[in-house]
Design a protein around this motif. Structure first.
Motif, mmCIF file in Angstrom:
data_model
loop_
_atom_site.group_PDB
_atom_site.id
_atom_site.type_symbol
_atom_site.label_atom_id
_atom_site.label_comp_id
_atom_site.label_asym_id
_atom_site.label_seq_id
_atom_site.Cartn_x
_atom_site.Cartn_y
_atom_site.Cartn_z
ATOM 1 N N ILE A 83 0.837 -1.200 0.000
ATOM 2 C CA ILE A 83 0.000 0.000 0.000
ATOM 3 C C ILE A 83 0.870 1.247 0.000
ATOM 4 N N GLU A 84 1.889 1.262 0.849
ATOM 5 C CA GLU A 84 2.789 2.415 0.899
ATOM 6 C C GLU A 84 3.472 2.631 -0.453
ATOM 7 N N GLU A 85 3.878 1.526 -1.098
ATOM 8 C CA GLU A 85 4.508 1.628 -2.416
ATOM 9 C C GLU A 85 3.520 2.156 -3.451
ATOM 10 N N ALA A 86 2.260 1.705 -3.376
ATOM 11 C CA ALA A 86 1.239 2.180 -4.317
ATOM 12 C C ALA A 86 0.977 3.669 -4.126
ATOM 13 N N LEU A 87 0.920 4.120 -2.885
ATOM 14 C CA LEU A 87 0.730 5.557 -2.618
ATOM 15 C C LEU A 87 1.909 6.357 -3.180
ATOM 16 N N TRP A 88 3.102 5.804 -3.067
ATOM 17 C CA TRP A 88 4.288 6.467 -3.622
ATOM 18 C C TRP A 88 4.203 6.529 -5.144
ATOM 19 N N ARG A 89 3.724 5.434 -5.773
ATOM 20 C CA ARG A 89 3.577 5.430 -7.229
ATOM 21 C C ARG A 89 2.538 6.458 -7.681
ATOM 22 N N ILE A 90 1.493 6.657 -6.889
ATOM 23 C CA ILE A 90 0.507 7.693 -7.218
ATOM 24 C C ILE A 90 1.191 9.054 -7.222
ATOM 25 N N GLU A 91 2.003 9.310 -6.200
ATOM 26 C CA GLU A 91 2.717 10.591 -6.109
ATOM 27 C C GLU A 91 3.679 10.780 -7.285
ATOM 28 N N LYS A 92 4.352 9.692 -7.691
ATOM 29 C CA LYS A 92 5.318 9.756 -8.792
ATOM 30 C C LYS A 92 4.658 9.787 -10.155
ATOM 31 N N GLY A 93 3.385 9.406 -10.217
ATOM 32 C CA GLY A 93 2.684 9.362 -11.495
ATOM 33 C C GLY A 93 2.852 8.058 -12.245
ATOM 34 N N THR A 94 3.322 7.012 -11.557
ATOM 35 C CA THR A 94 3.519 5.722 -12.218
ATOM 36 C C THR A 94 2.511 4.676 -11.756
ATOM 37 N N TYR A 95 1.540 5.084 -10.954
ATOM 38 C CA TYR A 95 0.518 4.148 -10.471
ATOM 39 C C TYR A 95 -0.311 3.643 -11.662
ATOM 40 N N GLY A 96 -0.605 2.346 -11.646
ATOM 41 C CA GLY A 96 -1.418 1.761 -12.703
ATOM 42 C C GLY A 96 -0.601 1.236 -13.871
ATOM 43 N N ILE A 97 0.714 1.307 -13.761
ATOM 44 C CA ILE A 97 1.603 0.789 -14.795
ATOM 45 C C ILE A 97 2.274 -0.473 -14.243
ATOM 46 N N CYS A 98 2.239 -1.548 -15.007
ATOM 47 C CA CYS A 98 2.825 -2.816 -14.573
ATOM 48 C C CYS A 98 4.326 -2.671 -14.373
ATOM 49 N N ARG A 99 4.796 -3.118 -13.230
ATOM 50 C CA ARG A 99 6.220 -3.069 -12.899
ATOM 51 C C ARG A 99 7.050 -3.949 -13.830
ATOM 52 N N ASP A 100 6.479 -5.057 -14.293
ATOM 53 C CA ASP A 100 7.246 -6.012 -15.085
ATOM 54 C C ASP A 100 7.269 -5.690 -16.577
ATOM 55 N N CYS A 101 6.093 -5.385 -17.157
ATOM 56 C CA CYS A 101 6.041 -5.195 -18.613
ATOM 57 C C CYS A 101 5.846 -3.741 -19.034
ATOM 58 N N GLY A 102 5.478 -2.863 -18.102
ATOM 59 C CA GLY A 102 5.297 -1.456 -18.429
ATOM 60 C C GLY A 102 3.963 -1.117 -19.066
ATOM 61 N N GLU A 103 3.105 -2.110 -19.208
ATOM 62 C CA GLU A 103 1.779 -1.886 -19.790
ATOM 63 C C GLU A 103 0.807 -1.425 -18.695
ATOM 64 N N PRO A 104 -0.300 -0.792 -19.097
ATOM 65 C CA PRO A 104 -1.308 -0.378 -18.116
ATOM 66 C C PRO A 104 -1.946 -1.581 -17.421
ATOM 67 N N ILE A 105 -2.213 -1.429 -16.143
ATOM 68 C CA ILE A 105 -2.937 -2.448 -15.378
ATOM 69 C C ILE A 105 -4.425 -2.170 -15.560
ATOM 70 N N ALA A 106 -5.203 -3.204 -15.813
ATOM 71 C CA ALA A 106 -6.642 -3.059 -16.055
ATOM 72 C C ALA A 106 -7.321 -2.394 -14.860
ATOM 73 N N GLU A 107 -8.264 -1.522 -15.159
ATOM 74 C CA GLU A 107 -9.003 -0.803 -14.121
ATOM 75 C C GLU A 107 -9.688 -1.779 -13.154
ATOM 76 N N ALA A 108 -10.244 -2.872 -13.687
ATOM 77 C CA ALA A 108 -10.907 -3.860 -12.827
ATOM 78 C C ALA A 108 -9.927 -4.459 -11.825
ATOM 79 N N ARG A 109 -8.696 -4.699 -12.251
ATOM 80 C CA ARG A 109 -7.678 -5.249 -11.333
ATOM 81 C C ARG A 109 -7.309 -4.222 -10.275
ATOM 82 N N LEU A 110 -7.172 -2.961 -10.678
ATOM 83 C CA LEU A 110 -6.850 -1.910 -9.714
ATOM 84 C C LEU A 110 -7.971 -1.721 -8.690
ATOM 85 N N LYS A 111 -9.218 -1.904 -9.139
ATOM 86 C CA LYS A 111 -10.343 -1.796 -8.197
ATOM 87 C C LYS A 111 -10.323 -2.953 -7.211
#
Length: 128
Positions: A83-111
């Protein structure tokens, strides 16, 4: 078409910010639940109550209870870190981007799992 923070086309920037705020609220809520769950004290109480009380079966049952509570605390700690890492990614603007492939994470998965680091495709690759 515009791309939002998850790279999804067709949504306006305002909608992307609303989605981001929704995910941030969900993350903060889950963090509050974990931190408000009592911390280490219930585990200490279980361990103290288990010291040489009852017969061998009672002690074994108590040991299992302590073991289960310890595993739950470890799981909570891992989720809290994610959770702390996700909050940091939101601040950095990288939230919702897959760490492994760099593609967008599906909205349903993020929910479903707002602290996720990877898309479902990469997660399935990890599991196999």
């Amino acid at each position: 078409m515009m791309q939002d923070y998850t790279g999804q086309k067709g949504r306006s920037k305002g909608n992307a910010m609303d989605a981001q705020n929704t995910h941030k609220d969900a993350l903060l809520k889950k963090r509050g639940e974990i931190l408000g769950a009592g911390g280490i004290k219930p585990l200490q109480a279980s361990m103290e109550n288990n010291t040489r009380q009852g017969d061998m079966a009672d002690q074994a049952s108590g040991n299992n209870e302590v073991h289960i509570q310890l595993k739950l605390k470890q799981t909570d700690a891992k989720i809290l870190q994610a959770i702390e890492e996700a909050l940091w990614r939101i601040e950095k603007g990288t939230y919702g981007i897959c760490r492994d492939c760099g593609e967008p994470i599906a909205e349903a998965r993020l929910k479903a799992i707002p602290w996720t680091r990877v898309c479902i495709t990469c997660k399935e690759k990890q599991s196999s």
